[in-house]
Design an enzyme around this catalytic site. Structure first.
Site, PDB file in Angstrom:
ATOM      1  N   THR B 152     -29.134 -38.722   2.995  1.00 30.73           N
ATOM      2  CA  THR B 152     -30.348 -38.214   3.707  1.00 30.73           C
ATOM      3  C   THR B 152     -32.100 -38.495   2.546  1.00 30.73           C
ATOM      4  O   THR B 152     -32.270 -39.192   2.295  1.00 30.73           O
ATOM      5  CB  THR B 152     -30.548 -37.520   4.815  1.00 30.73           C
ATOM      6  OG1 THR B 152     -29.852 -36.701   3.447  1.00 30.73           O
ATOM      7  CG2 THR B 152     -29.390 -37.482   5.384  1.00 30.73           C
ATOM      8  N   LYS B 179     -23.142 -36.132  -0.998  1.00 33.43           N
ATOM      9  CA  LYS B 179     -24.739 -35.866  -0.551  1.00 33.43           C
ATOM     10  C   LYS B 179     -25.343 -35.033  -1.002  1.00 33.43           C
ATOM     11  O   LYS B 179     -24.553 -33.833  -0.629  1.00 33.43           O
ATOM     12  CB  LYS B 179     -24.874 -37.286   0.822  1.00 33.43           C
ATOM     13  CG  LYS B 179     -24.974 -36.188   1.979  1.00 33.43           C
ATOM     14  CD  LYS B 179     -24.972 -36.376   3.060  1.00 33.43           C
ATOM     15  CE  LYS B 179     -26.722 -36.458   2.760  1.00 33.43           C
ATOM     16  NZ  LYS B 179     -27.453 -34.882   3.241  1.00 33.43           N
ATOM     17  N   THR B 190     -22.863 -28.374  -0.636  1.00 34.83           N
ATOM     18  CA  THR B 190     -22.617 -30.107  -0.670  1.00 34.83           C
ATOM     19  C   THR B 190     -23.144 -29.683   0.680  1.00 34.83           C
ATOM     20  O   THR B 190     -22.580 -28.406   1.785  1.00 34.83           O
ATOM     21  CB  THR B 190     -22.291 -30.858  -1.803  1.00 34.83           C
ATOM     22  OG1 THR B 190     -22.770 -31.884  -1.454  1.00 34.83           O
ATOM     23  CG2 THR B 190     -20.718 -30.629  -1.255  1.00 34.83           C
ATOM     24  N   GLU B 276     -34.198 -32.172  -3.885  1.00 40.22           N
ATOM     25  CA  GLU B 276     -35.329 -31.953  -3.252  1.00 40.22           C
ATOM     26  C   GLU B 276     -36.512 -32.399  -4.221  1.00 40.22           C
ATOM     27  O   GLU B 276     -36.786 -31.057  -4.025  1.00 40.22           O
ATOM     28  CB  GLU B 276     -35.198 -31.936  -1.521  1.00 40.22           C
ATOM     29  CG  GLU B 276     -34.181 -32.597  -0.908  1.00 40.22           C
ATOM     30  CD  GLU B 276     -34.798 -32.026   0.802  1.00 40.22           C
ATOM     31  OE1 GLU B 276     -34.116 -32.528   1.786  1.00 40.22           O
ATOM     32  OE2 GLU B 276     -35.262 -30.851   0.784  1.00 40.22           O
ATOM     33  N   ASN B 402     -39.953 -31.640   2.594  1.00 39.25           N
ATOM     34  CA  ASN B 402     -39.733 -30.804   3.376  1.00 39.25           C
ATOM     35  C   ASN B 402     -40.408 -30.440   4.815  1.00 39.25           C
ATOM     36  O   ASN B 402     -40.096 -30.118   6.118  1.00 39.25           O
ATOM     37  CB  ASN B 402     -39.025 -29.459   3.187  1.00 39.25           C
ATOM     38  CG  ASN B 402     -37.629 -30.496   3.261  1.00 39.25           C
ATOM     39  OD1 ASN B 402     -36.606 -29.721   3.650  1.00 39.25           O
ATOM     40  ND2 ASN B 402     -37.593 -29.808   1.499  1.00 39.25           N
TER      41      ASN B 402
END
Lengths: 407, 407
Positions: B152, B179, B190, B276, B402
């Site tokens: 993603t 991921k 995760t 991220e 985000n």
């Protein structure tokens, strides 16, 4: 109960208090960094502190000095937390001794507080040097300067005062200064709030009212999930309003406790709205919970979620992050009973009913998201308890501030 | 135990597995979003899931299908979490039915996983349409394409494989894709890890080894403190290495469990390093704790602290934030026993001894801070237990990602 909020209110509005601030040289920037608040007679006092197991030596000394339920002065420095340094205890005791000497008090009458960087020694000499001038400058208009002197990354000073008329007809005033704005999380939500009042109240009831007010206000803030080592909320009651003494949990006590809570909630919102890097206040109301503890935990979980906070900042209707944060709050919620409504000045939209999307368009939700401040209303469908938590959005500015933090 | 890491390793390295990926059209970007992994015979299977009380319907169905300890296929979509939507359960069941039909299996042989936005319906039609081509494309070199299809906000695909030689001389291979990279926090750290092996092992022991591996790997990651609704770690064991069956907790079991843990820890670090917006991996080692649970909790508290994470990003030696995060971890630590050492490729520096600053210069610490990856070693001085947690720094980029998240 009705309250009158005083314009430019602060700790010096209640009868019996004077205050002064100074740039003592603790902050390298040369900004004001030392605040002194004096009660003209021995005040009833109470204080609550951080629940972090690592605590500043200043907190340790303040706890000790507040234990007897009386005090005369608050001394509060910014620019250094006096925490985790080899000489911290001696420094905290030295601050109280110097303040007491300058004022002609006993050291245990002084309640100290510190905020700033952890792990670097706080020099005592600049404080000792500044005290005579501070004492000479004490005045009934010094409260707001104190609010400015205890700021660290705050962008605005926080100070408020209100009056109310008790059931016996006497007018009582409460005032406070407070500071945020990072390392803020439940378990003593604010860094510092120093509160004054001219009510007459026993020490046990003052402590009880303070704890109740803190639970619904400062403990319901989260800026970044970090519980500080230095959180302090302290109150002194001068008794100079000449209202009848509050010695029982009667109507007069309840009026005082309610007024104190109102003051603290207003300051909590001020702190949340000025969270590091924040662009907006965020309120989370949890309704229909099985217990107040559950409601508080869910509200704090939502308000603490980095993903909720960034979504709010982005004006992005990604409400799935809200229900996700409910789910990991550690409370036995039932997702199939949850309704979520987002509310703002622009209106409201129920985005989730019984745990599932209502199908309202993202565009419509975004419209509400973009009219701050935003209230997230979450109905758990399990009982009648409720709670409200206060936070802010998470912005690039928060990162920038904390990546380059200097005293 | 020595391991051989396979170059470009993935789920298709263990004997018996083929895989394929496709751009089914779930992501509006048109990027790959569907991964299929097939075992040529019925595999022993085990899975663990998010502990969030709000869970994706895909998780609910996967849990049900994994309960019998056997499976044939993984099907994993990105772009939509299939969570909190009115038709989520039907969609999850539909994915399994369509996959089973395309492969000639029973629906309960299919283990599904989903990741992406919450609260928007996942359309079934694109998945049904893509399946025939996916099945036709299944190959022994399809593993890495699958790692790409489940991304993603990940910036790099995560895939690994290793081999080891068991006590009986047989060579066993384990492979995985995984991921991240947001909404990641302990309690199933995760989003997704799909693991394959050609070992022969009973379902209860496979589950036991998986849980133990997850506790020390994925559950020790935190990117942002948000526990997802969709976290899934699942494993299939084909038995095709033709090694003796592992049916007892003997040396062969311990070798397998250790290899699985090694694989999972490597993937956990991969996920943390690609958190991220992250610019660097951050490791927190807690030593000399009273219990493993205490050590894990303190390590996770430090790795989760926004203030620690921003300090690391800023290359700022504000180690007070580290001890502060130890203090609010909820563990009965004694600050006066804590030693903290920061370590990197540039060397190491003990910044705190017995809870107090050692006096090492900020400049010297900053030098170490600026040579990532950084390891924060915290000795609690209370016992012999230890744990290691994996995180990353917090950057402006995390906020930007985000605040503007789109599928």
């Amino acid at each position: 109960m009705t309250y009158e909020w005083l314009p430019h209110g602060s700790v010096t509005d209640p009868k019996g208090f004077t205050a002064a601030a100074a740039a003592a040289g603790i902050k390298v920037s040369g900004a004001p960094d030392l605040a002194l608040i004096l009660c003209e007679k021995t005040a009833t006092a109470a204080a609550v502190f951080t629940k972090n197991r690592v605590e500043s030596d200043t907190v340790t000394v303040c706890r000790r000095h507040a234990a007897d339920g009386s005090a005369r002065a608050f001394i509060d420095n910014s620019g250094n937390a006096n925490c985790c340094t080899p000489d911290g205890l001696a420094v905290a005791e030295g601050i109280c001794a110097a303040t007491a000497a300058a004022l002609g008090l006993a050291p245990q009458d002084v309640l100290p507080a510190s905020t700033g960087i952890i792990g670097e020694s706080l020099p005592l000499a600049p404080i000792e040097k500044a005290l005579p001038t501070l004492v000479a400058n004490l005045s009934a208009s010094g409260g707001i300067a104190c609010a400015e002197a205890i700021m660290t990354t705050d962008t605005v000073p926080k100070h408020r005062a209100l009056t109310y008329t008790g059931p016996d007809g006497a007018t009582i005033t409460l005032g406070a200064i407070a500071k945020g704005s990072g390392m803020i999380h439940p378990n003593m939500g604010t860094m510092h709030a120093l509160i004054t009042t001219d009510a007459t109240i026993t020490a046990p009831l003052l402590k009880k009212a303070l704890c109740a007010a803190v639970d619904d206000s400062f403990n319901m803030i989260s800026i970044d999930g970090d519980t500080s080592t230095n959180d302090t909320v302290a109150i002194m009651a001068s008794g100079l309003a000449k209202a009848p003494a509050i010695a029982l949990e009667n109507e007069a006590y309840r009026a005082f406790a309610e007024a104190l809570k109102t003051l603290c909630i207003a300051l909590a919102k001020d702190i949340a709205a000025d969270g590091e890097g924040a662009s907006q206040l965020l309120i989370c109301q949890v309704l229909d919970a099985a217990s107040t503890a559950d409601a508080r935990q869910v509200a704090k979980s939502v308000i603490s979620s980095s993903l909720v906070k960034t979504a709010i900042y982005g004006g992005d209707a990604n409400w799935g992050r809200i229900i996700c944060a409910c789910g990991y709050a550690g409370v036995p919620i039932d997702p199939a009973k949850i309704d979520i409504t987002v509310k703002s000045g622009a209106g409201f939209a129920t985005v989730c009913e019984k745990g599932r999307a209502t199908g309202i368009s993202r565009r419509e939700i975004n419209y509400i998201f973009k009219q701050p401040p935003l209230t997230l209303e979450i109905k758990l469908g399990q009982g009648k308890a409720e709670a409200e938590a206060y936070g802010c959005d998470l912005t690039e500015r928060y990162v920038a501030i904390n990546a380059e933090y200097e005293v």
